[in-house]
Design an enzyme around this catalytic site. Sequence first.
Site, PDB file in Angstrom:
ATOM      1  N   CYS A  68      -3.711   2.051  -4.038  1.00  0.00           N
ATOM      2  CA  CYS A  68      -3.497   2.982  -2.709  1.00  0.00           C
ATOM      3  C   CYS A  68      -3.640   4.468  -2.843  1.00  0.00           C
ATOM      4  O   CYS A  68      -2.988   5.131  -2.618  1.00  0.00           O
ATOM      5  CB  CYS A  68      -1.918   2.614  -2.019  1.00  0.00           C
ATOM      6  SG  CYS A  68      -0.731   3.134  -3.111  1.00  0.00           S
TER       7      CYS A  68
ATOM      8  N   ALA B 195       3.336  -7.305  -9.129  1.00  0.00           N
ATOM      9  CA  ALA B 195       3.596  -7.809  -7.638  1.00  0.00           C
ATOM     10  C   ALA B 195       4.840  -7.147  -6.903  1.00  0.00           C
ATOM     11  O   ALA B 195       4.746  -7.433  -5.700  1.00  0.00           O
ATOM     12  CB  ALA B 195       3.850  -9.140  -7.938  1.00  0.00           C
TER      13      ALA B 195
HETATM   14  C1  LIG Z   1       1.413  -0.765  -6.384  1.00  0.00           C
HETATM   15  S1  LIG Z   1       2.768  -1.369  -7.102  1.00  0.00           S
HETATM   16  C2  LIG Z   1       2.415  -3.188  -6.494  1.00  0.00           C
HETATM   17  C3  LIG Z   1       2.941  -3.407  -5.092  1.00  0.00           C
HETATM   18  C4  LIG Z   1       3.070  -5.079  -4.625  1.00  0.00           C
HETATM   19  N1  LIG Z   1       1.642  -5.660  -5.165  1.00  0.00           N
HETATM   20  C5  LIG Z   1       3.040  -5.160  -3.549  1.00  0.00           C
HETATM   21  O1  LIG Z   1       2.098  -5.347  -2.474  1.00  0.00           O
HETATM   22  O2  LIG Z   1       4.345  -4.913  -2.947  1.00  0.00           O
HETATM   23  C6  LIG Z   1       2.370  -1.528  -8.541  1.00  0.00           C
HETATM   24  C7  LIG Z   1       3.117  -2.196  -9.643  1.00  0.00           C
HETATM   25  O3  LIG Z   1       3.012  -2.279 -10.974  1.00  0.00           O
HETATM   26  C8  LIG Z   1       3.911  -1.963 -11.709  1.00  0.00           C
HETATM   27  N2  LIG Z   1       3.536  -1.645 -13.274  1.00  0.00           N
HETATM   28  C9  LIG Z   1       3.805  -0.387 -13.529  1.00  0.00           C
HETATM   29  N3  LIG Z   1       3.014  -0.197 -14.879  1.00  0.00           N
HETATM   30  C10 LIG Z   1       2.466  -1.522 -15.127  1.00  0.00           C
HETATM   31  C11 LIG Z   1       1.804  -2.139 -16.314  1.00  0.00           C
HETATM   32  N4  LIG Z   1       1.549  -1.125 -17.459  1.00  0.00           N
HETATM   33  N5  LIG Z   1       1.276  -2.992 -16.220  1.00  0.00           N
HETATM   34  C12 LIG Z   1       1.638  -3.979 -14.961  1.00  0.00           C
HETATM   35  N6  LIG Z   1       2.231  -3.613 -13.845  1.00  0.00           N
HETATM   36  C13 LIG Z   1       2.601  -2.404 -14.069  1.00  0.00           C
HETATM   37  C14 LIG Z   1       4.767  -1.235 -11.131  1.00  0.00           C
HETATM   38  O4  LIG Z   1       6.155  -1.466 -11.574  1.00  0.00           O
HETATM   39  C15 LIG Z   1       4.732  -1.504  -9.701  1.00  0.00           C
HETATM   40  O5  LIG Z   1       5.656  -2.638  -9.154  1.00  0.00           O
END
Ligand SMILES: C[S@@+](CC[C@H](N)C(=O)[O-])C[C@H]1O[C@@H](n2cnc3c(N)ncnc32)[C@H](O)[C@@H]1O
Length: 452
Positions: A225, A104
């Site tokens: 993205c 998130a």
């Molecule tokens: C694309 S970003 C999310 C952007 C957010 N949904 C927004 O709209 O502001 C993906 C997120 O997944 C987290 N992430 C990284 N590895 C992960 C994992 N193994 N499981 C879950 N989340 C993870 C990252 O830290 C990052 O904050």
Amino acid sequence: MQLPEAFIQKYSKLLGEEAPAFFHAFDEQPTKGFRLNPLKTHVEPLNHAIDDPVSYCQFGYYGSVSGKTIDHQSGLIYSQEPSAMYVGEVAHPKPGDRVLDLCAAPGGKTTHLASYMNQQGLLVSNEINRKRAEILAENVERFGLQNTIVTNESPDTLEKHFVNFFDVVVVDAPCSGEGMFRKDHEAMQYWTPEYPLSCANRQKKILQSALQMLKPGGRLIYSTCTFAPEEDEQNIAWLLKNYADLKIVPIKKYPGMSDGRPEWADNNSELAKTLRIFPHKMRGEGHFIAQLEKQINDSNRKEPKLQKTNVTKQQKQDWHKVADKLLTNSIEDSRLLVFGDYLYAMPANLPDLTKLQVIRPGINLGVFKKNRFEPALPLALAFKPVNFQKPVQISEEQWQKYVHGDTFTITKDVENGWHVLTNHELTIGFGKVVNGVVKNFYPKKLRFEIKN
Ligand SMILES: C[S@@+](CC[C@H](N)C(=O)[O-])C[C@H]1O[C@@H](n2cnc3c(N)ncnc32)[C@H](O)[C@@H]1O
């Protein structure tokens, strides 16, 4: 922009005749946007024009956001790249739903999902990275969310607590970020031809957990993205092969949006129901979105135990001494939850959180100091001026002093004690009035200076 050679080769092959237009889009300026917060739209923005709406997002506008403004500080607007706005729009939860935003931070999707929920139901906003989870909590608080908790867990820990629980699960997955190249040139430094596949493997694990938490009949929204088929259509093809109880739900496509590409995965024609946004076809950085439904089956669904209030008699007294003078409607005592020295108001029917890493179990109401209670900024931002007794309207000049952490004077007839400060019908924070002087309680880490 100098794109990696292997990237050019890959997309020349995949896109054929369309490839030159696609590569050309990387030389254009990134598209910026923001959403208005419907919980606060009893007023129009002061500092941002809303004359260029995003056709496919109820709350979206094109334009860039200035963080050092009343609009932003009060939570009236949230900066978000326009194509990312379609994720929340597709998810579109109802008030009363149980919703999970699994990846998130920093909160673009969470604040958008909450925009449809009207402070009802439960939104669990989870982020695996601690620092990012704290930023997420700040954004949730600025947006004024009452029904949202922020957790800092890995998906596989979270799945043990919320089996078959959520009506809507959003996985906005960590990805190779090819759609970010134009906005953030550094994103390109991580890219190698192998990177999308390693991201795809991580995404599969996240999706497995997400499905455990989705209730039968619930919807999973998966987005990235990136343009990489490994992380997009191929992951959805993998889900359909491995989970017989999942079906793709079509997504409405606005002009410029494209169908998913079955031929970039296993040729399953269902994949055309997923959606792609390309920067050469629309004003946006690019996104992939898929919507899936878990079919109803007769799996056992055990309701989790509910989180109980743990506030002591003394704490209750200290809280009421302040709250009864500050708020027009009281918050039920059954919702009060103490975490360390902090007091929170939990969303209604919150499951037991004991074994989870929680950053924010509800609205941060304030902190217990020795023999007294001090209200906190998130309480001010979670309600409208009418929800407070004797709000004090401050000028823009006083607001500038407030966000800088300075004390300032007001008319002497304002009663001593805690008051919510407002500007332009928006709550700004709390001040403690002592004989016409407003003592500043704006959190140090959020302070900023406006240079005129
Ligand atoms: C694309 S970003 C999310 C952007 C957010 N949904 C927004 O709209 O502001 C993906 C997120 O997944 C987290 N992430 C990284 N590895 C992960 C994992 N193994 N499981 C879950 N989340 C993870 C990252 O830290 C990052 O904050």
